[in-house]
Design a protein around this motif. Structure first.
Motif, mmCIF file in Angstrom:
data_model
loop_
_atom_site.group_PDB
_atom_site.id
_atom_site.type_symbol
_atom_site.label_atom_id
_atom_site.label_comp_id
_atom_site.label_asym_id
_atom_site.label_seq_id
_atom_site.Cartn_x
_atom_site.Cartn_y
_atom_site.Cartn_z
ATOM 1 N N ILE A 137 0.825 -1.210 0.000
ATOM 2 C CA ILE A 137 0.000 0.000 0.000
ATOM 3 C C ILE A 137 0.859 1.261 0.000
ATOM 4 C CG2 ILE A 137 -1.632 1.351 1.357
ATOM 5 C CD1 ILE A 137 -2.919 -1.230 2.267
ATOM 6 N N LEU A 138 1.876 1.281 0.836
ATOM 7 C CA LEU A 138 2.658 2.504 1.025
ATOM 8 C C LEU A 138 3.776 2.670 0.010
ATOM 9 C CD1 LEU A 138 2.949 2.570 4.933
ATOM 10 C CD2 LEU A 138 1.296 3.753 3.484
ATOM 11 N N TYR A 139 4.375 1.571 -0.445
ATOM 12 C CA TYR A 139 5.603 1.700 -1.232
ATOM 13 C C TYR A 139 5.532 1.052 -2.612
ATOM 14 C CZ TYR A 139 7.171 2.833 3.447
ATOM 15 O OH TYR A 139 7.296 3.390 4.701
ATOM 16 N N ARG A 140 4.713 0.016 -2.792
ATOM 17 C CA ARG A 140 4.610 -0.644 -4.095
ATOM 18 C C ARG A 140 3.148 -0.928 -4.419
ATOM 19 N NH1 ARG A 140 9.574 -5.114 -4.268
ATOM 20 N NH2 ARG A 140 11.267 -3.655 -3.798
ATOM 21 N N PRO A 141 2.369 0.089 -4.725
ATOM 22 C CA PRO A 141 0.955 -0.138 -5.053
ATOM 23 C C PRO A 141 0.815 -1.028 -6.286
ATOM 24 C CG PRO A 141 1.403 2.204 -4.678
ATOM 25 C CD PRO A 141 2.727 1.518 -4.746
ATOM 26 N N VAL A 142 -0.172 -1.908 -6.257
ATOM 27 C CA VAL A 142 -0.382 -2.838 -7.363
ATOM 28 C C VAL A 142 -0.738 -2.084 -8.639
ATOM 29 C CG1 VAL A 142 -1.739 -4.813 -8.141
ATOM 30 C CG2 VAL A 142 -1.095 -4.628 -5.740
ATOM 31 N N THR A 143 -1.486 -0.991 -8.517
ATOM 32 C CA THR A 143 -1.895 -0.209 -9.700
ATOM 33 C C THR A 143 -0.756 0.612 -10.289
ATOM 34 O OG1 THR A 143 -2.612 1.630 -8.291
ATOM 35 C CG2 THR A 143 -4.245 -0.056 -8.829
ATOM 36 N N GLY A 144 0.311 0.807 -9.523
ATOM 37 C CA GLY A 144 1.405 1.651 -9.986
ATOM 38 C C GLY A 144 1.250 3.108 -9.623
ATOM 39 N N TYR A 145 0.114 3.464 -9.020
ATOM 40 C CA TYR A 145 -0.140 4.840 -8.600
ATOM 41 C C TYR A 145 -0.227 4.895 -7.076
ATOM 42 C CZ TYR A 145 -1.384 5.448 -13.513
ATOM 43 O OH TYR A 145 -1.362 5.476 -14.887
ATOM 44 N N THR A 146 0.375 5.923 -6.508
ATOM 45 C CA THR A 146 0.386 6.041 -5.052
ATOM 46 C C THR A 146 -1.011 6.360 -4.520
ATOM 47 O OG1 THR A 146 0.947 8.390 -5.220
ATOM 48 C CG2 THR A 146 2.773 6.812 -5.033
ATOM 49 N N TRP A 147 -1.265 5.898 -3.298
ATOM 50 C CA TRP A 147 -2.529 6.210 -2.642
ATOM 51 C C TRP A 147 -2.537 7.679 -2.249
ATOM 52 C CZ3 TRP A 147 -6.023 2.259 -0.277
ATOM 53 C CH2 TRP A 147 -5.796 0.977 -0.793
ATOM 54 N N GLN A 148 -3.714 8.318 -2.321
ATOM 55 C CA GLN A 148 -3.839 9.739 -2.054
ATOM 56 C C GLN A 148 -4.347 9.979 -0.632
ATOM 57 O OE1 GLN A 148 -2.740 11.989 -4.313
ATOM 58 N NE2 GLN A 148 -2.173 10.164 -5.534
ATOM 59 N N ASP A 149 -3.594 10.780 0.123
ATOM 60 C CA ASP A 149 -3.979 11.065 1.508
ATOM 61 C C ASP A 149 -5.220 11.949 1.603
ATOM 62 O OD1 ASP A 149 -1.854 9.561 2.460
ATOM 63 O OD2 ASP A 149 -0.489 11.283 2.472
ATOM 64 N N ASP A 150 -5.452 12.763 0.572
ATOM 65 C CA ASP A 150 -6.602 13.667 0.623
ATOM 66 C C ASP A 150 -7.853 13.070 -0.015
ATOM 67 O OD1 ASP A 150 -5.572 13.591 -1.902
ATOM 68 O OD2 ASP A 150 -5.569 15.766 -2.225
ATOM 69 N N ASP A 151 -7.771 11.801 -0.443
ATOM 70 C CA ASP A 151 -8.932 11.120 -1.036
ATOM 71 C C ASP A 151 -9.561 10.224 0.034
ATOM 72 O OD1 ASP A 151 -10.838 9.854 -2.543
ATOM 73 O OD2 ASP A 151 -9.475 9.270 -4.160
ATOM 74 N N MET A 152 -10.788 10.549 0.451
ATOM 75 C CA MET A 152 -11.434 9.807 1.517
ATOM 76 C C MET A 152 -11.731 8.371 1.120
ATOM 77 S SD MET A 152 -12.324 9.795 4.591
ATOM 78 C CE MET A 152 -12.035 11.535 4.883
ATOM 79 N N SER A 153 -11.965 8.112 -0.155
ATOM 80 C CA SER A 153 -12.248 6.742 -0.590
ATOM 81 C C SER A 153 -11.036 5.837 -0.402
ATOM 82 C CB SER A 153 -12.679 6.736 -2.059
ATOM 83 O OG SER A 153 -11.647 7.234 -2.895
#
Length: 301
Positions: free
Chosen positions: A205-221
């Motif tokens: 989740i934090l370092y190697r997302p499966v999608t290749g895009y980092t998770w967004q801290d400002d996105d509640m979803s």
């Protein structure tokens, strides 16, 4: 060390330990055996006989903790520097020092296991459990301070990990008074599985997302789905325990039916260490046999 490897490999170790403990507990439940003093088949008394008595679990904890400790030190180019040389001095690498403390605690648990099972004249379960409880109390404090600068997805991920460690602390504390209760061991094993699988997933989740895009801290979803994934981990790990128990029960009842009777008989002797009452009964039984041996020649005459 606070990157992908620092979460994945400790999580892999904890998850593997949880799987092993699930197999052990399943066998103990099927045979109605003791968890602290399990019955084991007799070993050949040869030059390798002492190897069977070694606490391999404690040895594995020491080796794993030592490898992870060395890895923390090697990852830093200038070594584990505690304070900088500037004026006024500042503490360096706070999270790496926390990881180092966690892995040293793992070595401490291994030392306590080996001391109790191999060095003391009689196994001291209180020493093993007390060391384990103390370790997780310290781990809980380290994790609470570990998230001071975290926000968003990272904060949510580590908060759920703290919840697992907190529940594990409660279970381990209860085991100090009832160390041989199956229900507590099942919950403990489930929490170890949760801690291991969630740590591995945290690395992705934090370092190697499966999608290749980092998770967004400002996105509640994204933050909501972190909790959803955690619930999926709960269901998968509980199902894993049920599958292991079901497969173990099927295997022992279908392919090893003779082991159940043997295990139940051996449990009577290994469920608890021999106490003074047991020794007294042995002495009385031996004295009766000696009296019968003396009366036998007289009756034959």
């Amino acid at each position: 060390m606070g990157k992908f490897n620092g979460h994945f490999y400790p999580g892999l170790y904890l998850f593997s330990y949880g799987l092993y403990q699930t197999i052990v507990i399943s066998k103990a439940i099927i045979f109605n055996n003791s968890l602290l003093y399990p019955s084991c088949p007799p070993r050949n008394k040869g030059r390798w006989a002492t190897l069977w008595k070694i606490s391999y679990g404690g040895l594995l904890k020491m080796v794993t903790g030592s490898i992870l400790t060395a890895y923390v030190v090697i990852c830093l180019d200038d070594g584990m520097v505690l304070m900088s040389k500037q004026v006024p001095p500042r503490f360096m690498y706070p999270k790496e020092w926390q990881h180092l403390t966690m892995f040293i605690l793992l070595i401490l648990i291994g030392c306590a296991d080996i001391t109790s099972k191999n060095l003391l004249p009689q196994r001291c379960v209180v020493l093993e459990k007390s060391t384990l409880v103390l370790t997780f109390y310290v781990l809980l404090l380290l994790l609470v301070s570990h998230i001071q600068a975290s926000v968003g997805v990272e904060l949510q991920v580590h908060s759920l990990l703290i919840l697992v460690v907190f529940l594990l602390v409660l279970v381990l504390t209860a085991e100090l008074w009832v160390p041989d209760m199956f229900h507590l061991w099942l919950i403990e094993t489930f929490l170890f599985l949760m801690m291991g699988s969630w740590l591995m997933h945290t690395g992705f989740i934090l370092y190697r997302p499966v999608t290749g895009y980092t998770w967004q801290d400002d996105d509640m979803s994204d933050i909501v789905f972190v909790t959803t994934f955690f619930c999926w981990h709960m269901m998968i790990n509980a199902s894993c325990q049920l599958v292991i128990y079901g497969f173990s029960s099927f295997w022992y009842h279908c392919f090893c039916p003779g082991l159940k009777l043997t295990g139940s008989k051996e449990t009577q002797y290994h469920a608890s260490p021999p106490g003074p009452l047991y020794k007294l009964l042995q002495e009385l039984e031996q004295s009766e046999k000696d009296d019968q041996a003396l009366l036998l020649p007289t009756s034959s005459l």
